[in-house]
Design a protein around this motif. Structure first.
Motif, mmCIF file in Angstrom:
data_model
loop_
_atom_site.group_PDB
_atom_site.id
_atom_site.type_symbol
_atom_site.label_atom_id
_atom_site.label_comp_id
_atom_site.label_asym_id
_atom_site.label_seq_id
_atom_site.Cartn_x
_atom_site.Cartn_y
_atom_site.Cartn_z
ATOM 1 N N ALA A 64 -2.670 11.525 -14.353
ATOM 2 C CA ALA A 64 -4.130 11.416 -14.535
ATOM 3 C C ALA A 64 -4.665 10.262 -13.684
ATOM 4 N N GLN A 65 -3.922 9.156 -13.640
ATOM 5 C CA GLN A 65 -4.358 8.023 -12.811
ATOM 6 C C GLN A 65 -4.389 8.406 -11.332
ATOM 7 N N VAL A 66 -3.376 9.175 -10.923
ATOM 8 C CA VAL A 66 -3.349 9.621 -9.524
ATOM 9 C C VAL A 66 -4.563 10.508 -9.242
ATOM 10 N N GLN A 80 -16.489 3.777 -12.546
ATOM 11 C CA GLN A 80 -15.862 4.816 -13.381
ATOM 12 C C GLN A 80 -14.330 4.737 -13.300
ATOM 13 N N GLU A 81 -13.850 4.427 -12.089
ATOM 14 C CA GLU A 81 -12.376 4.253 -11.950
ATOM 15 C C GLU A 81 -11.896 3.094 -12.810
ATOM 16 N N HIS A 82 -12.661 1.965 -12.778
ATOM 17 C CA HIS A 82 -12.255 0.795 -13.577
ATOM 18 C C HIS A 82 -12.176 1.165 -15.055
ATOM 19 N N LEU A 83 -13.201 1.893 -15.517
ATOM 20 C CA LEU A 83 -13.216 2.255 -16.943
ATOM 21 C C LEU A 83 -12.027 3.174 -17.251
ATOM 22 N N ALA A 84 -11.775 4.143 -16.364
ATOM 23 C CA ALA A 84 -10.647 5.062 -16.570
ATOM 24 C C ALA A 84 -9.342 4.280 -16.675
ATOM 25 N N THR A 85 -9.161 3.322 -15.772
ATOM 26 C CA THR A 85 -7.920 2.538 -15.770
ATOM 27 C C THR A 85 -7.824 1.688 -17.038
ATOM 28 N N THR A 86 -8.955 1.145 -17.462
ATOM 29 C CA THR A 86 -8.951 0.348 -18.701
ATOM 30 C C THR A 86 -8.541 1.227 -19.886
ATOM 31 N N GLU A 139 2.761 -10.276 -4.656
ATOM 32 C CA GLU A 139 1.549 -11.091 -4.503
ATOM 33 C C GLU A 139 0.409 -10.265 -3.885
ATOM 34 N N ASP A 140 -0.773 -10.456 -4.396
ATOM 35 C CA ASP A 140 -2.021 -9.811 -3.936
ATOM 36 C C ASP A 140 -2.190 -8.372 -4.396
ATOM 37 N N ASP A 141 -1.133 -7.764 -4.905
ATOM 38 C CA ASP A 141 -1.240 -6.357 -5.317
ATOM 39 C C ASP A 141 -1.826 -6.287 -6.724
ATOM 40 N N GLN A 142 -3.000 -5.686 -6.811
ATOM 41 C CA GLN A 142 -3.669 -5.639 -8.123
ATOM 42 C C GLN A 142 -3.289 -4.413 -8.941
ATOM 43 N N HIS A 143 -2.516 -3.521 -8.371
ATOM 44 C CA HIS A 143 -2.140 -2.298 -9.101
ATOM 45 C C HIS A 143 -0.966 -2.620 -10.016
ATOM 46 N N PHE A 144 -1.184 -2.578 -11.303
ATOM 47 C CA PHE A 144 -0.046 -2.918 -12.164
ATOM 48 C C PHE A 144 0.334 -1.853 -13.184
ATOM 49 N N ILE A 145 -0.356 -0.710 -13.197
ATOM 50 C CA ILE A 145 -0.023 0.313 -14.207
ATOM 51 C C ILE A 145 1.418 0.821 -13.998
ATOM 52 N N GLY A 146 1.764 1.093 -12.736
ATOM 53 C CA GLY A 146 3.121 1.590 -12.449
ATOM 54 C C GLY A 146 4.171 0.571 -12.869
ATOM 55 N N ALA A 147 3.936 -0.704 -12.522
ATOM 56 C CA ALA A 147 4.894 -1.758 -12.882
ATOM 57 C C ALA A 147 4.994 -1.881 -14.405
ATOM 58 N N ALA A 171 12.260 -6.673 -10.903
ATOM 59 C CA ALA A 171 11.737 -5.379 -10.460
ATOM 60 C C ALA A 171 10.372 -5.624 -9.830
ATOM 61 N N LEU A 172 10.288 -5.368 -8.532
ATOM 62 C CA LEU A 172 9.047 -5.615 -7.783
ATOM 63 C C LEU A 172 8.357 -4.306 -7.487
ATOM 64 N N SER A 173 7.046 -4.309 -7.661
ATOM 65 C CA SER A 173 6.272 -3.109 -7.374
ATOM 66 C C SER A 173 5.345 -3.390 -6.192
ATOM 67 N N VAL A 174 5.261 -2.442 -5.260
ATOM 68 C CA VAL A 174 4.363 -2.618 -4.121
ATOM 69 C C VAL A 174 3.611 -1.309 -3.896
ATOM 70 N N THR A 175 2.290 -1.391 -3.975
ATOM 71 C CA THR A 175 1.484 -0.162 -3.926
ATOM 72 C C THR A 175 0.928 0.128 -2.538
ATOM 73 N N LEU A 176 0.487 -0.899 -1.839
ATOM 74 C CA LEU A 176 -0.123 -0.662 -0.521
ATOM 75 C C LEU A 176 0.807 -1.148 0.590
ATOM 76 N N PRO A 177 0.909 -0.369 1.681
ATOM 77 C CA PRO A 177 1.807 -0.766 2.776
ATOM 78 C C PRO A 177 1.497 -2.160 3.318
ATOM 79 N N LEU A 199 13.241 -2.568 -6.046
ATOM 80 C CA LEU A 199 11.906 -2.390 -5.472
ATOM 81 C C LEU A 199 11.407 -0.971 -5.712
ATOM 82 N N GLY A 200 10.123 -0.848 -6.020
ATOM 83 C CA GLY A 200 9.541 0.484 -6.185
ATOM 84 C C GLY A 200 8.046 0.423 -5.950
ATOM 85 N N GLY A 201 7.408 1.584 -6.063
ATOM 86 C CA GLY A 201 5.950 1.621 -5.905
ATOM 87 C C GLY A 201 5.528 2.540 -4.773
HETATM 88 C C1 B12 Z 1 -6.409 2.074 -10.577
HETATM 89 C C2 B12 Z 1 -6.367 1.847 -9.089
HETATM 90 C C3 B12 Z 1 -6.816 0.621 -8.599
HETATM 91 C C4 B12 Z 1 -7.187 -0.522 -9.522
HETATM 92 C C5 B12 Z 1 -5.887 -1.133 -10.089
HETATM 93 C C6 B12 Z 1 -6.081 -1.692 -11.494
HETATM 94 C C7 B12 Z 1 -4.782 -1.977 -12.185
HETATM 95 N N1 B12 Z 1 -4.903 -2.814 -13.174
HETATM 96 O O1 B12 Z 1 -3.703 -1.468 -11.904
HETATM 97 C C8 B12 Z 1 -7.986 -1.444 -8.570
HETATM 98 C C9 B12 Z 1 -9.461 -1.163 -8.720
HETATM 99 C C10 B12 Z 1 -7.762 -2.945 -8.730
HETATM 100 C C11 B12 Z 1 -7.552 -0.930 -7.203
HETATM 101 C C12 B12 Z 1 -7.785 -1.606 -6.044
HETATM 102 C C13 B12 Z 1 -7.495 -1.111 -4.777
HETATM 103 N N2 B12 Z 1 -7.002 0.102 -4.489
HETATM 104 CO CO1 B12 Z 1 -6.294 1.305 -5.821
HETATM 105 N N3 B12 Z 1 -5.848 2.724 -6.938
HETATM 106 C C14 B12 Z 1 -5.874 2.845 -8.229
HETATM 107 C C15 B12 Z 1 -5.407 4.258 -8.621
HETATM 108 C C16 B12 Z 1 -6.624 5.123 -8.872
HETATM 109 C C17 B12 Z 1 -4.510 4.376 -9.794
HETATM 110 C C18 B12 Z 1 -3.254 3.466 -9.759
HETATM 111 C C19 B12 Z 1 -2.380 3.867 -10.900
HETATM 112 O O2 B12 Z 1 -2.609 3.446 -12.025
HETATM 113 N N4 B12 Z 1 -1.435 4.798 -10.656
HETATM 114 C C20 B12 Z 1 -0.542 5.351 -11.685
HETATM 115 C C21 B12 Z 1 0.843 4.706 -11.586
HETATM 116 C C22 B12 Z 1 1.685 5.132 -12.774
HETATM 117 O O3 B12 Z 1 1.427 5.173 -10.379
HETATM 118 P P1 B12 Z 1 2.199 4.231 -9.382
HETATM 119 O O4 B12 Z 1 1.557 2.908 -9.290
HETATM 120 O O5 B12 Z 1 2.446 4.957 -8.127
HETATM 121 O O6 B12 Z 1 3.588 3.986 -10.133
HETATM 122 C C23 B12 Z 1 4.593 4.998 -10.204
HETATM 123 C C24 B12 Z 1 5.629 4.902 -9.094
HETATM 124 O O7 B12 Z 1 5.081 4.434 -7.881
HETATM 125 C C25 B12 Z 1 6.696 4.054 -9.657
HETATM 126 N N5 B12 Z 1 6.618 2.593 -9.541
HETATM 127 C C26 B12 Z 1 5.553 1.804 -9.506
HETATM 128 N N6 B12 Z 1 5.912 0.518 -9.460
HETATM 129 C C27 B12 Z 1 7.250 0.491 -9.473
HETATM 130 C C28 B12 Z 1 8.135 -0.593 -9.452
HETATM 131 C C29 B12 Z 1 9.507 -0.336 -9.470
HETATM 132 C C30 B12 Z 1 10.445 -1.494 -9.452
HETATM 133 C C31 B12 Z 1 9.975 0.985 -9.490
HETATM 134 C C32 B12 Z 1 11.394 1.231 -9.449
HETATM 135 C C33 B12 Z 1 9.081 2.075 -9.516
HETATM 136 C C34 B12 Z 1 7.727 1.817 -9.512
HETATM 137 O O8 B12 Z 1 6.685 4.354 -11.025
HETATM 138 C C35 B12 Z 1 5.376 4.712 -11.473
HETATM 139 C C36 B12 Z 1 5.480 5.892 -12.406
HETATM 140 O O9 B12 Z 1 5.877 7.032 -11.747
HETATM 141 C C37 B12 Z 1 -4.622 4.652 -7.328
HETATM 142 C C38 B12 Z 1 -4.391 6.133 -7.173
HETATM 143 C C39 B12 Z 1 -2.891 6.470 -7.139
HETATM 144 N N7 B12 Z 1 -2.518 7.510 -6.413
HETATM 145 O O10 B12 Z 1 -2.065 5.817 -7.752
HETATM 146 C C40 B12 Z 1 -5.464 3.941 -6.261
HETATM 147 C C41 B12 Z 1 -4.866 3.611 -4.914
HETATM 148 C C42 B12 Z 1 -3.431 3.171 -5.041
HETATM 149 N N8 B12 Z 1 -5.690 2.494 -4.465
HETATM 150 C C43 B12 Z 1 -5.978 2.522 -3.215
HETATM 151 C C44 B12 Z 1 -6.732 1.555 -2.543
HETATM 152 C C45 B12 Z 1 -7.062 1.873 -1.086
HETATM 153 C C46 B12 Z 1 -7.154 0.369 -3.167
HETATM 154 C C47 B12 Z 1 -7.928 -0.774 -2.517
HETATM 155 C C48 B12 Z 1 -7.440 -1.192 -1.139
HETATM 156 C C49 B12 Z 1 -9.394 -0.338 -2.528
HETATM 157 C C50 B12 Z 1 -10.350 -1.326 -1.877
HETATM 158 N N9 B12 Z 1 -10.848 -0.952 -0.731
HETATM 159 O O11 B12 Z 1 -10.606 -2.357 -2.421
HETATM 160 C C51 B12 Z 1 -7.778 -1.909 -3.555
HETATM 161 C C52 B12 Z 1 -6.598 -2.848 -3.279
HETATM 162 C C53 B12 Z 1 -6.603 -4.005 -4.249
HETATM 163 C C54 B12 Z 1 -5.337 -4.806 -4.219
HETATM 164 N N10 B12 Z 1 -5.419 -5.989 -3.637
HETATM 165 O O12 B12 Z 1 -4.330 -4.406 -4.723
HETATM 166 C C55 B12 Z 1 -5.378 3.740 -2.542
HETATM 167 C C56 B12 Z 1 -4.156 3.381 -1.710
HETATM 168 C C57 B12 Z 1 -4.068 4.176 -0.441
HETATM 169 C C58 B12 Z 1 -2.867 3.740 0.347
HETATM 170 N N11 B12 Z 1 -3.112 2.991 1.381
HETATM 171 O O13 B12 Z 1 -1.761 4.067 0.016
HETATM 172 C C59 B12 Z 1 -5.094 4.683 -3.768
HETATM 173 C C60 B12 Z 1 -3.901 5.632 -3.582
HETATM 174 C C61 B12 Z 1 -6.397 5.497 -4.030
HETATM 175 C C62 B12 Z 1 -6.684 6.516 -2.978
HETATM 176 N N12 B12 Z 1 -6.440 7.765 -3.257
HETATM 177 O O14 B12 Z 1 -7.134 6.210 -1.919
HETATM 178 N N13 B12 Z 1 -6.959 0.284 -7.289
#
Ligand code: B12
Length: 294
Positions: free
Chosen positions: A51-53, A68-74, A103-111, A150-156, A181-183
């Motif tokens: 759903a988050q994706v 709306q995204e912020h509220l959804a995440t909350t 550091e600097d990565d604000q995405h913490f739901i996955g972690a 366990a380190l999570s990295v969301t953005l390249p 490492l994951g993310g």
């Molecule tokens: C919510 C969200 C935010 C929130 C985060 C709030 C929070 N407290 O987490 C906020 C608003 C802060 C945010 C900001 C940004 N975001 Co954002 N965000 C999202 C969103 C919609 C959901 C993230 C989420 O909760 N995912 C659900 C979790 C469960 O998934 P996950 O993180 O991938 O984790 C899974 C795996 O990766 C793995 N995993 C994760 N961590 C780890 C660690 C280990 C050790 C292991 C083994 C596995 C693992 O396990 C998890 C379960 O399967 C995503 C969409 C998406 N596709 O994820 C965009 C997304 C990640 N964001 C994106 C972007 C661009 C940004 C911003 C740059 C936007 C901007 N211009 O400001 C900023 C960057 C801020 C920063 N400095 O980090 C893009 C990234 C595109 C890319 N380059 O890859 C996405 C994909 C949205 C999109 N479709 O464009 N974001």
């Protein structure tokens, strides 16, 4: 309808609740999923995570805005808090993980999900929330005597911050923890952890659990007596400290000597079954949890 179909429907209703920003509706979806027997793992991985994706896609497409995204995440974080409170932990493995985005990565739901699954698996877990600066992280990890980081990295663009964290952690010789490492930023990476200097890479939660266990040598092999006593001691220590009891208090509650408790916690006492039962009773835990194989 089978469970798979129910989960797909539940996910669609959950996304709809998030889009409407309706926390109560989201909670009712989660409650119904629990009602039809979905596990917490299923709810995390087959409802909340996708759903988050989807919310990300809708945001990217301009269907919903940032507010709306912020509220959804909350709301999703609220659901995770609720599920975490009712979560059953496996018997303590006697190992500790620190989990954090880089550091600097604000995405913490996955972690947070990784942290919660490790806790369910029996790990002691410290989850640090959003990105932690490398040196502060290293200091924290050393103070907590963590076995795995366990380190999570969301953005390249944050990949260099992985390298910075790894470098800071590697300075903690000789007790540097293993690094997992994951993310999302690794989506296109293979399993090879070398380029970033980590010990393992995982792309999903089941792999994360398996890799974390492998990194600390927890396998299904039979434990030696020394290993079993060490594990048992760590479990007693973890249960006692989490109850904020001193060794003296545990000694009194169990009718044993404090020095005996100390020897047991240090894995240096081949204790009797009677002593194990007394300690388990004093800590209000199942005796079988003390001896369970990891
Ligand atoms: C919510 C969200 C935010 C929130 C985060 C709030 C929070 N407290 O987490 C906020 C608003 C802060 C945010 C900001 C940004 N975001 Co954002 N965000 C999202 C969103 C919609 C959901 C993230 C989420 O909760 N995912 C659900 C979790 C469960 O998934 P996950 O993180 O991938 O984790 C899974 C795996 O990766 C793995 N995993 C994760 N961590 C780890 C660690 C280990 C050790 C292991 C083994 C596995 C693992 O396990 C998890 C379960 O399967 C995503 C969409 C998406 N596709 O994820 C965009 C997304 C990640 N964001 C994106 C972007 C661009 C940004 C911003 C740059 C936007 C901007 N211009 O400001 C900023 C960057 C801020 C920063 N400095 O980090 C893009 C990234 C595109 C890319 N380059 O890859 C996405 C994909 C949205 C999109 N479709 O464009 N974001």
């Amino acid at each position: 309808m089978d469970d798979s179909g129910r989960l797909v429907k539940a996910r669609a209703r959950y996304v709809s609740a998030l889009m409407q920003g309706e926390s109560i509706l989201a909670r009712s979806v989660v409650d119904q999923a629990i009602g039809f027997g979905a596990s917490r793992a299923d709810i995390y991985l087959r409802i909340l995570a996708p759903a988050q994706v989807r919310i990300g896609e809708l945001w990217h497409e301009g269907v919903i805005n940032v507010a709306q995204e912020h509220l959804a995440t909350t709301i999703t974080m609220e659901m995770m808090d609720f599920l975490r409170n009712g979560m059953e932990r496996g018997p303590s493995l006697g190992v500790r993980a620190v989990v954090t985005p880089v550091e600097d990565d604000q995405h913490f739901i996955g972690a947070r999900m990784v942290a919660d699954f490790l806790a369910m698996d029996g790990w002691d877990v410290d989850f640090l929330g959003s990105g932690t600066p490398a040196n502060d992280l290293a200091e924290f990890v050393r103070n907590r005597d963590a076995d795995v980081l366990a380190l999570s990295v969301t953005l390249p663009e944050f990949l260099p911050n992985v390298t910075a964290a790894v470098e800071a952690i590697r300075k903690l010789r000789p007790d540097s923890p293993r690094i997992l490492l994951g993310g999302n930023a690794l989506k296109h990476a293979g399993q090879d952890p070398d380029p970033l200097g980590c010990d393992a890479v995982a792309h999903n939660i089941p792999d994360a659990l398996r890799e974390a266990r492998r990194l600390v040598g927890l396998t299904k092999r039979k434990l030696t007596l020394d290993e079993q006593l060490t594990l048992l001691g760590r479990r007693i220590n973890a249960a006692r400290t989490s109850r904020r009891m001193t060794q003296q208090e545990l000694a009194q509650a169990s009718g044993l000597e404090r020095t005996y408790i100390s020897m047991i916690e240090n894995g240096r006492q081949n204790l009797t079954i009677e002593a194990a039962l007394k300690i388990a009773n004093a800590l209000d835990i199942q005796p079988s949890d003390l001896l369970a194989q990891p």
